[in-house]
Design an enzyme around this catalytic site. Structure first.
Site, PDB file in Angstrom:
ATOM      1  N   ARG A 143      19.239 141.359  -4.361  1.00 48.03           N
ATOM      2  CA  ARG A 143      20.338 141.917  -5.044  1.00 48.03           C
ATOM      3  C   ARG A 143      20.950 141.480  -6.096  1.00 48.03           C
ATOM      4  NH1 ARG A 143      18.699 145.061  -1.511  1.00 48.03           N
ATOM      5  NH2 ARG A 143      19.736 146.175  -0.077  1.00 48.03           N
ATOM      6  N   SER A 153      26.203 148.337   1.690  1.00 49.85           N
ATOM      7  CA  SER A 153      26.721 146.989   2.549  1.00 49.85           C
ATOM      8  C   SER A 153      27.711 146.396   1.789  1.00 49.85           C
ATOM      9  CB  SER A 153      25.278 146.246   2.308  1.00 49.85           C
ATOM     10  OG  SER A 153      24.544 146.981   3.252  1.00 49.85           O
ATOM     11  N   GLU A 177      28.348 141.510  -1.385  1.00 50.21           N
ATOM     12  CA  GLU A 177      27.440 142.133  -2.117  1.00 50.21           C
ATOM     13  C   GLU A 177      27.790 143.536  -2.947  1.00 50.21           C
ATOM     14  OE1 GLU A 177      23.867 143.681   0.030  1.00 50.21           O
ATOM     15  OE2 GLU A 177      23.720 145.275  -1.044  1.00 50.21           O
TER      16      GLU A 177
HETATM   17  C1  LIG Z   1      26.201 154.776   1.051  1.00 41.26           C
HETATM   18  C2  LIG Z   1      25.394 153.643   0.232  1.00 41.26           C
HETATM   19  C3  LIG Z   1      24.206 153.282   0.478  1.00 41.26           C
HETATM   20  C4  LIG Z   1      23.615 152.298  -0.341  1.00 41.26           C
HETATM   21  N1  LIG Z   1      22.503 151.845   0.159  1.00 41.26           N
HETATM   22  C5  LIG Z   1      21.968 150.896  -0.620  1.00 41.26           C
HETATM   23  C6  LIG Z   1      20.530 150.371  -0.006  1.00 41.26           C
HETATM   24  O1  LIG Z   1      19.938 150.913   0.798  1.00 41.26           O
HETATM   25  N2  LIG Z   1      19.801 149.465  -1.144  1.00 41.26           N
HETATM   26  C7  LIG Z   1      20.627 149.125  -2.062  1.00 41.26           C
HETATM   27  O2  LIG Z   1      19.909 148.120  -2.767  1.00 41.26           O
HETATM   28  N3  LIG Z   1      21.804 149.183  -2.280  1.00 41.26           N
HETATM   29  C8  LIG Z   1      22.681 150.291  -1.693  1.00 41.26           C
HETATM   30  N4  LIG Z   1      23.821 150.790  -2.138  1.00 41.26           N
HETATM   31  C9  LIG Z   1      24.433 150.118  -3.083  1.00 41.26           C
HETATM   32  C10 LIG Z   1      24.032 150.602  -4.388  1.00 41.26           C
HETATM   33  O3  LIG Z   1      23.776 152.009  -4.298  1.00 41.26           O
HETATM   34  C11 LIG Z   1      23.111 149.991  -5.249  1.00 41.26           C
HETATM   35  O4  LIG Z   1      23.529 148.686  -5.704  1.00 41.26           O
HETATM   36  C12 LIG Z   1      22.986 150.740  -6.861  1.00 41.26           C
HETATM   37  O5  LIG Z   1      21.711 150.318  -7.225  1.00 41.26           O
HETATM   38  C13 LIG Z   1      24.177 150.784  -7.583  1.00 41.26           C
HETATM   39  O6  LIG Z   1      23.668 151.578  -8.775  1.00 41.26           O
HETATM   40  P1  LIG Z   1      24.715 152.223  -9.550  1.00 41.26           P
HETATM   41  O7  LIG Z   1      24.568 153.204 -10.616  1.00 41.26           O
HETATM   42  O8  LIG Z   1      26.003 152.771  -8.587  1.00 41.26           O
HETATM   43  O9  LIG Z   1      25.842 151.018 -10.199  1.00 41.26           O
HETATM   44  P2  LIG Z   1      27.107 150.503 -10.288  1.00 41.26           P
HETATM   45  O10 LIG Z   1      27.737 150.364  -8.918  1.00 41.26           O
HETATM   46  O11 LIG Z   1      27.734 151.514 -11.264  1.00 41.26           O
HETATM   47  O12 LIG Z   1      26.948 149.014 -10.879  1.00 41.26           O
HETATM   48  C14 LIG Z   1      26.450 148.054 -10.237  1.00 41.26           C
HETATM   49  C15 LIG Z   1      26.234 146.717 -11.141  1.00 41.26           C
HETATM   50  O13 LIG Z   1      24.907 147.545 -12.334  1.00 41.26           O
HETATM   51  C16 LIG Z   1      25.275 147.265 -13.314  1.00 41.26           C
HETATM   52  N5  LIG Z   1      24.753 148.377 -13.955  1.00 41.26           N
HETATM   53  C17 LIG Z   1      24.902 149.744 -13.695  1.00 41.26           C
HETATM   54  N6  LIG Z   1      24.163 150.475 -14.683  1.00 41.26           N
HETATM   55  C18 LIG Z   1      23.592 149.633 -15.831  1.00 41.26           C
HETATM   56  C19 LIG Z   1      22.797 149.739 -16.882  1.00 41.26           C
HETATM   57  N7  LIG Z   1      22.726 151.062 -17.333  1.00 41.26           N
HETATM   58  N8  LIG Z   1      22.778 148.794 -17.524  1.00 41.26           N
HETATM   59  C20 LIG Z   1      22.996 147.452 -17.120  1.00 41.26           C
HETATM   60  N9  LIG Z   1      23.728 147.193 -15.975  1.00 41.26           N
HETATM   61  C21 LIG Z   1      24.011 148.209 -15.206  1.00 41.26           C
HETATM   62  C22 LIG Z   1      26.944 147.194 -13.344  1.00 41.26           C
HETATM   63  O14 LIG Z   1      27.372 146.705 -14.603  1.00 41.26           O
HETATM   64  C23 LIG Z   1      26.965 146.490 -12.214  1.00 41.26           C
HETATM   65  O15 LIG Z   1      27.120 145.155 -12.339  1.00 41.26           O
HETATM   66  C24 LIG Z   1      24.416 151.692  -1.202  1.00 41.26           C
HETATM   67  C25 LIG Z   1      25.710 152.342  -1.572  1.00 41.26           C
HETATM   68  C26 LIG Z   1      26.258 153.384  -1.035  1.00 41.26           C
HETATM   69  C27 LIG Z   1      27.661 153.883  -1.363  1.00 41.26           C
END
Ligand SMILES: Cc1cc2nc3c(=O)[nH]c(=O)nc-3n(C[C@H](O)[C@H](O)[C@H](O)COP(=O)(O)OP(=O)(O)OC[C@H]3O[C@@H](n4cnc5c(N)ncnc54)[C@H](O)[C@@H]3O)c2cc1C
Length: 308
Positions: A168, A217, A299
């Site tokens: 992560r 998580s 996380e």
């Molecule tokens: C119901 C639920 C289930 C989930 N299950 C999982 C799972 O099974 N596995 C898992 O790994 N995660 C899971 N997650 C967590 C989350 O979905 C992941 O971490 C996901 O990859 C975050 O993506 P995001 O676009 O929402 O990023 P954000 O939450 O908007 O940002 C997260 C981080 O990524 C950075 N970021 C986002 N976009 C960019 C970009 N274009 N360039 C540079 N940095 C960027 C942000 O600056 C920040 O540091 C879950 C979340 C929820 C709500």
């Protein structure tokens, strides 16, 4: 601040509240929200933006608590112009704003297996940044390269070594914005891939509060990080078990609650503030430590300032 900002073809919005852009529906305003028209627009903006202005790239906010005081500087949110998905042989190339689930489905339709992305609710930029993963497969396993715009406005092509994928976590420098990622995906029968994704969705719905406001998580699974990023598969010391053992399933503070269904999911039951969510998380860390001697690590990323 807006009048000091470089001209753009996309949209600049001052004092933009961020709560509705996050899954937990909390958070104060960004000084400025920038939605670039395309990569050239983003690069020109970052080149001209004074160096001392902080830049925070945001995906769809599924791994974030934005604090109630909001974020200083510029929040970059990619949208249309960054969500194309195409396949070329065993390569799947996706814009950073493409949703993980869409990418998995498009890849499957072309007979390419990125099914591990199907149930992760984020977008591709966030998936790469977080080395997102599920059911034993992680971005690191399928990643070939990414395009990014550096904080100085240059285009960079990043390989796995540049990103240093871990559990992560990556080494993406602050203020760099990923615009596109290329994955290598093994071939399989589209019908088999579609069935696998259906099964994953059913598993999710059975074990996680998928219809509530959460950020996935809350705490990492403890017991060390492996270089392959598979700490959560190798070790049985799941964060949820520690929380459950400390009697904190369903534990709440104001509108914030640890899910009854999956105690490592922090839920906004309605009117929670970012502060309540974060305080509940800290309380859980303290009680788990008192109970088991294990220090849970967040996380969920917590960003921005607390409200005055
Ligand atoms: C119901 C639920 C289930 C989930 N299950 C999982 C799972 O099974 N596995 C898992 O790994 N995660 C899971 N997650 C967590 C989350 O979905 C992941 O971490 C996901 O990859 C975050 O993506 P995001 O676009 O929402 O990023 P954000 O939450 O908007 O940002 C997260 C981080 O990524 C950075 N970021 C986002 N976009 C960019 C970009 N274009 N360039 C540079 N940095 C960027 C942000 O600056 C920040 O540091 C879950 C979340 C929820 C709500």
């Amino acid at each position: 601040m807006k009048h000091e900002l470089p001209p753009v073809r996309g949209t600049l919005t001052e004092h933009r509240p961020l709560a509705d852009l996050t899954w937990l529906r909390v958070g104060g305003p960004a000084d400025v929200l920038f939605q670039p028209a395309d990569e050239a627009d983003l690069a020109a903006f970052l080149r001209a933006l004074p160096e001392d202005v902080a830049v925070f790239p945001m995906g769809v906010g599924s791994n974030l608590i934005v604090r109630d005081g909001g974020l200083r500087g510029v929040v970059v949110r990619l949208g249309r112009g960054f969500n194309a998905i195409r396949t070329e042989g065993d390569r799947v190339i996706a814009g950073a704003a493409a949703l993980d689930g869409h990418v998995a489905r498009r890849a499957a339709a072309a007979g390419r297996d990125l099914t591990f992305l199907r149930t992760i609710p984020g977008a591709i930029g966030g998936a790469v940044r977080m080395n997102a993963g599920c059911y034993g497969t992680y971005v690191a396993d399928r990643f070939e390269s990414a395009r990014a715009v550096t904080r100085a406005g240059r285009i960079a092509i990043l390989g796995a070594d540049d990103l240093g994928f871990r559990y992560r976590q990556t080494d993406l420098p602050e203020g760099w914005v990923i615009t596109e990622a290329t994955f290598r995906a093994p071939a399989d029968d589209p019908a088999v891939l579609a069935a696998r994704m259906e099964e994953q969705i059913a598993r999710r719905d059975a074990t996680q509060p998928t219809r509530e406001r959460s950020a996935g998580s809350t705490f990492r699974n403890p017991a060390g990080f492996s270089s392959t990023g598979r700490a959560d598969d190798c070790h049985d010391l799941k964060a949820w078990k520690l929380i459950d053992a400390a009697g904190l399933r369903g534990f709440s503070l104001g509108g914030a609650r640890m899910s009854e269904k999956h105690p490592n999911f922090l839920i906004n039951t309605g009117g929670a503030s970012a502060r309540e969510l974060e305080e509940l998380g800290e309380l859980v860390r303290k009680r788990v430590y008192q109970h088991s001697g294990i220090q849970l690590e967040w996380e969920i990323m917590r960003v921005g300032e607390t409200a005055p």
